[in-house]
Design an enzyme around this catalytic site. Sequence first.
Site, PDB file in Angstrom:
ATOM      1  N   CYS A 237       0.866  -1.182   0.000  1.00  0.00           N
ATOM      2  CA  CYS A 237       0.000   0.000   0.000  1.00  0.00           C
ATOM      3  C   CYS A 237       0.901   1.230   0.000  1.00  0.00           C
ATOM      4  CB  CYS A 237      -0.944  -0.013   1.211  1.00  0.00           C
ATOM      5  SG  CYS A 237      -0.104  -0.035   2.804  1.00  0.00           S
ATOM      6  N   GLY A 238       0.561   2.251   0.763  1.00  0.00           N
ATOM      7  CA  GLY A 238       1.396   3.440   0.829  1.00  0.00           C
ATOM      8  C   GLY A 238       2.518   3.314   1.835  1.00  0.00           C
TER       9      GLY A 238
END
Length: 282
Positions: A237-238
């Site tokens: 993800c981030g």
Amino acid sequence: MSPLISTQKLAEMLGTPGVHLLDATALLPGETINPQQSFASAHIPGSRYFDIELFSDPESALPHTAPSAARFSHLFGRLGVTAQDTVVFYDQGNVASACRGWWLTRLFGHERSFILDGGLPAWVRGGHPTEAAAPSAALPAPYQPRTCYTRIVGLGDVLDVVKHNTRPILDARSAARFYGETPEPRPNVASGHMPGARSLPYKNLLNTKGQFLPPEQLLSLFAQAGITESDAPITTCGSGMTAAVLTAGLAIAGLNMGALYDGSWAEWGSFPNAPVTVEHTA
């Protein structure tokens, strides 16, 4: 065993010796609340605050990187948890925090670890009580971790996977971020995704109340992303937070929970030689 626990089941477990309730709320990009202040004003009776930033590697320049086994065991033991105890994580509404806390404990071999489905909002909706009283002091306990290295991957591992296409990679960020249509929230981080990665925004796994979809629906979502029972996916993800929602979803669906890329896009998108694409391909 599913990592989920219902609010009703948790209500029946309140006060049981050896059961620890932990509010793991941490901020996602764009969130502005103060999690510890919110915890102080209203939390599930008997719960303690699990500070994900504290349970991180202080030497890392990346956000909330997993700590060493020694740091984890020291901090977890300070909460009074032993390896035989049950821990239930919840958060104040973003889902990812509780999933990240759950994944961390599973990384260090704590199998009796669960996620309160729907978190504090579901608890309150169910008519269950909260309290503002400060938790009683924990009695420190020795904690012996059993690190499960198959549940985490680093930059080198993922570079190799991308190069040779050996494992599926599921990206929990929004489709707009995945395809580089909107800038990353962190400065000096490229936009786009890893070649060969598959977009599966973490919110797709949740209903409108922030609870996980039923296992059969999750299984269908993962199948649409090309995941089979024989796969050991990598979630990303981030910054390693919402990826944990996908990891939890895999476990709820009865699939291999695979491994979480801890550095995620914060690391990949800032590493000079890591390949990046914005192509709309599987």
